[in-house]
Design a protein around this motif. Structure first.
Motif, PDB file in Angstrom:
ATOM      1  N   TYR A  96     -54.122   1.190  22.221  1.00 22.41           N
ATOM      2  CA  TYR A  96     -55.239   1.992  22.753  1.00 22.41           C
ATOM      3  C   TYR A  96     -56.242   2.206  21.625  1.00 22.41           C
ATOM      4  O   TYR A  96     -55.853   2.315  20.458  1.00 22.41           O
ATOM      5  CB  TYR A  96     -54.751   3.366  23.221  1.00 22.41           C
ATOM      6  CG  TYR A  96     -53.843   3.345  24.419  1.00 22.41           C
ATOM      7  CD1 TYR A  96     -54.362   3.179  25.697  1.00 22.41           C
ATOM      8  CD2 TYR A  96     -52.474   3.526  24.281  1.00 22.41           C
ATOM      9  CE1 TYR A  96     -53.528   3.186  26.805  1.00 22.41           C
ATOM     10  CE2 TYR A  96     -51.631   3.529  25.387  1.00 22.41           C
ATOM     11  CZ  TYR A  96     -52.172   3.353  26.653  1.00 22.41           C
ATOM     12  OH  TYR A  96     -51.341   3.361  27.741  1.00 22.41           O
TER      13      TYR A  96
ATOM     14  N   ALA B  89     -49.270   1.625  21.107  1.00 20.46           N
ATOM     15  CA  ALA B  89     -48.320   2.297  21.999  1.00 20.46           C
ATOM     16  C   ALA B  89     -47.111   1.423  22.310  1.00 20.46           C
ATOM     17  O   ALA B  89     -46.017   1.933  22.518  1.00 20.46           O
ATOM     18  CB  ALA B  89     -49.027   2.696  23.291  1.00 20.46           C
TER      19      ALA B  89
ATOM     20  N   SER C 276     -40.726  11.160  25.725  1.00 20.71           N
ATOM     21  CA  SER C 276     -42.121  11.172  26.120  1.00 20.71           C
ATOM     22  C   SER C 276     -42.992  10.551  25.021  1.00 20.71           C
ATOM     23  O   SER C 276     -42.826  10.863  23.848  1.00 20.71           O
ATOM     24  CB  SER C 276     -42.536  12.626  26.344  1.00 20.71           C
ATOM     25  OG  SER C 276     -43.809  12.649  26.881  1.00 20.71           O
ATOM     26  N   GLY C 277     -43.865   9.638  25.423  1.00 17.45           N
ATOM     27  CA  GLY C 277     -44.804   9.054  24.465  1.00 17.45           C
ATOM     28  C   GLY C 277     -44.315   7.807  23.762  1.00 17.45           C
ATOM     29  O   GLY C 277     -45.024   7.244  22.928  1.00 17.45           O
ATOM     30  N   CYS C 278     -43.101   7.328  24.100  1.00 18.15           N
ATOM     31  CA  CYS C 278     -42.583   6.153  23.380  1.00 18.15           C
ATOM     32  C   CYS C 278     -43.169   4.848  23.912  1.00 18.15           C
ATOM     33  O   CYS C 278     -42.925   3.790  23.346  1.00 18.15           O
ATOM     34  CB  CYS C 278     -41.060   6.123  23.401  1.00 18.15           C
ATOM     35  SG  CYS C 278     -40.383   5.761  25.029  1.00 18.15           S
ATOM     36  N   GLY C 279     -43.919   4.908  25.020  1.00 19.63           N
ATOM     37  CA  GLY C 279     -44.616   3.703  25.480  1.00 19.63           C
ATOM     38  C   GLY C 279     -44.089   3.109  26.773  1.00 19.63           C
ATOM     39  O   GLY C 279     -44.485   2.008  27.158  1.00 19.63           O
ATOM     40  N   LYS C 280     -43.236   3.839  27.491  1.00 24.05           N
ATOM     41  CA  LYS C 280     -42.621   3.291  28.700  1.00 24.05           C
ATOM     42  C   LYS C 280     -43.667   2.970  29.777  1.00 24.05           C
ATOM     43  O   LYS C 280     -43.700   1.869  30.310  1.00 24.05           O
ATOM     44  CB  LYS C 280     -41.580   4.276  29.269  1.00 24.05           C
ATOM     45  CG  LYS C 280     -40.511   4.696  28.265  1.00 24.05           C
ATOM     46  CD  LYS C 280     -39.501   5.668  28.864  1.00 24.05           C
ATOM     47  CE  LYS C 280     -40.046   7.008  29.299  1.00 24.05           C
ATOM     48  NZ  LYS C 280     -40.598   7.847  28.217  1.00 24.05           N
ATOM     49  N   SER C 281     -44.512   3.959  30.092  1.00 16.93           N
ATOM     50  CA  SER C 281     -45.503   3.733  31.157  1.00 16.93           C
ATOM     51  C   SER C 281     -46.536   2.706  30.730  1.00 16.93           C
ATOM     52  O   SER C 281     -46.997   1.896  31.541  1.00 16.93           O
ATOM     53  CB  SER C 281     -46.220   5.036  31.515  1.00 16.93           C
ATOM     54  OG  SER C 281     -45.307   5.965  32.013  1.00 16.93           O
ATOM     55  N   THR C 282     -46.902   2.750  29.455  1.00 17.39           N
ATOM     56  CA  THR C 282     -47.875   1.779  28.952  1.00 17.39           C
ATOM     57  C   THR C 282     -47.335   0.367  29.179  1.00 17.39           C
ATOM     58  O   THR C 282     -48.051  -0.515  29.654  1.00 17.39           O
ATOM     59  CB  THR C 282     -48.132   2.012  27.445  1.00 17.39           C
ATOM     60  OG1 THR C 282     -48.627   3.335  27.281  1.00 17.39           O
ATOM     61  CG2 THR C 282     -49.131   1.020  26.894  1.00 17.39           C
TER      62      THR C 282
ATOM     63  N   GLN D 283     -45.796   6.592  37.857  1.00 20.85           N
ATOM     64  CA  GLN D 283     -45.327   7.904  37.406  1.00 20.85           C
ATOM     65  C   GLN D 283     -46.242   8.985  37.987  1.00 20.85           C
ATOM     66  O   GLN D 283     -47.454   8.832  38.018  1.00 20.85           O
ATOM     67  CB  GLN D 283     -45.355   7.968  35.883  1.00 20.85           C
ATOM     68  CG  GLN D 283     -44.920   9.294  35.327  1.00 20.85           C
ATOM     69  CD  GLN D 283     -44.727   9.243  33.817  1.00 20.85           C
ATOM     70  OE1 GLN D 283     -45.157   8.305  33.165  1.00 20.85           O
ATOM     71  NE2 GLN D 283     -44.092  10.255  33.276  1.00 20.85           N
TER      72      GLN D 283
ATOM     73  N   PRO E 276     -47.751   7.843  17.374  1.00 22.39           N
ATOM     74  CA  PRO E 276     -47.844   6.383  17.239  1.00 22.39           C
ATOM     75  C   PRO E 276     -49.005   5.939  16.332  1.00 22.39           C
ATOM     76  O   PRO E 276     -48.984   4.839  15.790  1.00 22.39           O
ATOM     77  CB  PRO E 276     -48.039   5.884  18.675  1.00 22.39           C
ATOM     78  CG  PRO E 276     -48.287   7.070  19.513  1.00 22.39           C
ATOM     79  CD  PRO E 276     -47.852   8.286  18.775  1.00 22.39           C
TER      80      PRO E 276
HETATM   81  N1  LIG Z   1     -55.370   6.224  27.634  1.00 22.26           N
HETATM   82  C1  LIG Z   1     -54.792   6.434  26.466  1.00 22.26           C
HETATM   83  N2  LIG Z   1     -55.520   6.491  25.327  1.00 22.26           N
HETATM   84  C2  LIG Z   1     -54.926   6.678  24.133  1.00 22.26           C
HETATM   85  N3  LIG Z   1     -53.617   6.813  23.944  1.00 22.26           N
HETATM   86  C3  LIG Z   1     -52.835   6.768  25.020  1.00 22.26           C
HETATM   87  C4  LIG Z   1     -53.358   6.584  26.334  1.00 22.26           C
HETATM   88  N4  LIG Z   1     -52.337   6.573  27.226  1.00 22.26           N
HETATM   89  C5  LIG Z   1     -51.215   6.752  26.496  1.00 22.26           C
HETATM   90  N5  LIG Z   1     -51.518   6.876  25.179  1.00 22.26           N
HETATM   91  C6  LIG Z   1     -50.566   7.055  24.081  1.00 22.26           C
HETATM   92  O1  LIG Z   1     -49.666   5.965  24.080  1.00 22.26           O
HETATM   93  C7  LIG Z   1     -48.347   6.398  23.811  1.00 22.26           C
HETATM   94  C8  LIG Z   1     -47.420   5.966  24.894  1.00 22.26           C
HETATM   95  O2  LIG Z   1     -47.723   6.653  26.104  1.00 22.26           O
HETATM   96  P1  LIG Z   1     -46.935   6.380  27.463  1.00 22.26           P
HETATM   97  O3  LIG Z   1     -47.596   7.145  28.541  1.00 22.26           O
HETATM   98  O4  LIG Z   1     -46.782   4.924  27.643  1.00 22.26           O
HETATM   99  O5  LIG Z   1     -45.507   7.025  27.129  1.00 22.26           O
HETATM  100  P2  LIG Z   1     -44.252   7.275  28.067  1.00 22.26           P
HETATM  101  O6  LIG Z   1     -43.074   6.745  27.319  1.00 22.26           O
HETATM  102  O7  LIG Z   1     -44.499   6.740  29.419  1.00 22.26           O
HETATM  103  O8  LIG Z   1     -44.155   8.859  28.088  1.00 22.26           O
HETATM  104  P3  LIG Z   1     -43.677   9.865  29.266  1.00 22.26           P
HETATM  105  O9  LIG Z   1     -42.175   9.897  29.181  1.00 22.26           O
HETATM  106  O10 LIG Z   1     -44.281  11.164  28.884  1.00 22.26           O
HETATM  107  O11 LIG Z   1     -44.173   9.341  30.558  1.00 22.26           O
HETATM  108  C9  LIG Z   1     -48.429   7.922  23.644  1.00 22.26           C
HETATM  109  O12 LIG Z   1     -48.501   8.220  22.285  1.00 22.26           O
HETATM  110  C10 LIG Z   1     -49.716   8.291  24.321  1.00 22.26           C
HETATM  111  O13 LIG Z   1     -50.283   9.423  23.721  1.00 22.26           O
END
Ligand SMILES: Nc1ncnc2c1ncn2[C@@H]1O[C@H](COP(=O)(O)OP(=O)(O)OP(=O)(O)O)[C@@H](O)[C@H]1O
Ligand SMILES: [Mg+2]
Length: 321
Positions: free
Chosen positions: A14, A23, A43-49, A96, A278
């Motif tokens: 990102y 991410a 949370s935030g480890c990058g799963k949804s990304t 999600q 990250p």
């Molecule tokens: N649009 C964005 N712009 C900048 N950073 C982002 C954006 N979306 C996510 N991030 C960052 O990327 C990293 C991964 O986010 P992601 O949503 O993939 O995590 P996750 O594992 O799905 O978390 P959760 O369990 O909370 O759903 C996080 O540090 C988040 O802050």
């Protein structure tokens, strides 16, 4: 057997006003037809990304590199027309936090029928509606509720409608991003049972995302644990949950009691500290500042994913067999 999905060296960055946020950092894995992979991590480890990157659903301006092969085709370089066809029919996602994403003024049957008509996977509207009712039945929602509006359904029913909707065009792969996190335990168990049934009956391949490891062992045959944008441990799910080899997986497993397990695995001294930012990862192994087993060498270099047990791999220099 050819993999249904091969993710190779996937990296997602990102761009923010504070700089670049890596991410997802070089993730590779394969999913066999009919296989199910559980993806866990804080949370935030990058799963949804990662989930969104697999279907190229991230907004423009975000750098995605690597390969996402669905069969033989790379989703990341597909032409837009082909991409539109592949979404829903090749792979579909339950987003999600989508519980409130259903259109409040449209009956659920119409919301499920829409992608079927759009993708012409049934010959006409009547057949599409019949399929929608069948799908609702498969997720345990009786035909007499098909004409309901979303607000007339409970949270668990709405979540099941979303799963039915994702299955509308009979995809080979379902990506479910935290589909049960917002639900109470009983409803969570119902939704999990539905997913398990669909998987067995339709040979549906699945990527199931949650932070709760114990849920994953119930639905998935393989498990991958993510930390700071990378997979740090993977293997058969029972094995990873029962005998974790990475200290992070151990902490994560200790934080979630097994459903029905009387002797709670809840460990008050579990995981200390916050997940890393990250944008500013520590040098060496990104887990070392929180790791109870860390030694000096852990600061030197980020460990690669290497065998740590029978059929298991971990990214930890102390987890070698
Ligand atoms: N649009 C964005 N712009 C900048 N950073 C982002 C954006 N979306 C996510 N991030 C960052 O990327 C990293 C991964 O986010 P992601 O949503 O993939 O995590 P996750 O594992 O799905 O978390 P959760 O369990 O909370 O759903 C996080 O540090 C988040 O802050
Ligand atoms: Mg997420």
């Amino acid at each position: 057997m050819t993999a249904l999905l091969s993710v190779r060296d996937l990296t997602v960055t990102y761009r923010t006003s504070q700089g670049e946020v890596p991410a997802v950092r070089g993730v590779s894995f394969e999913l066999e037809p009919g296989g199910s992979l559980g993806l866990a991590g804080e949370s935030g480890c990058g799963k949804s990304t990662m989930a969104n990157a697999i279907l190229r659903l991230l907004p423009a301006g975000i750098t995605t590199t690597g390969e996402v092969l669905l069969g033989e085709e790379d989703v990341l370089t597909m032409k837009p027309g082909r991409l539109r066809a592949v979404r829903w029919t090749g792979a579909a996602i339950v987003f999600q936090g989508a519980l409130h994403a259903l259109n409040p003024v449209q009956r659920v049957i119409d919301q499920i029928t829409e992608p079927i008509i759009l993708h012409k996977t049934e010959p006409d509207k009547k057949a599409a509606e019949k399929r929608a009712v069948d799908l609702l039945g498969q997720v345990g929602i009786p035909a007499n509720r098909a004409e309901d509006y979303p607000h007339q359904l409970s949270g668990g029913q709405r979540q099941r409608v979303l799963i039915a909707m994702a299955l509308a065009c009979d995809p080979d792969l379902l990506i479910a991003d935290e589909p049960t996190t917002a639900l109470d335990l009983m409803v969570q168990a119902q939704v999990l049972a539905v997913l398990e049934k669909l998987r067995a009956e339709r040979q549906l391949s699945m990527i199931f995302i949650t932070h709760d490891l114990s849920v994953l062992t119930y639905v998935c045959d393989r498990l991958a644990v993510m930390y700071a944008g990378r997979i740090v441990e993977r293997g058969p799910s029972d094995q990873v949950f029962e005998r974790p080899t990475h200290p992070y997986t151990r902490a994560l497993a200790a934080a979630f009691p097994t459903i029905g397990d009387r002797e709670s695995r809840m460990n008050p001294s579990g995981l200390k500290g916050d997940p890393p930012d990250p944008a500013a990862l520590p040098a060496g192994c990104p887990f070392h500042p929180r790791c109870p087993d860390a030694i000096d060498r852990c600061r030197d270099a980020e460990p690669p994913l290497l065998p740590s047990g029978p059929a298991q791999e971990a990214a930890c220099i102390l987890a070698r067999p």
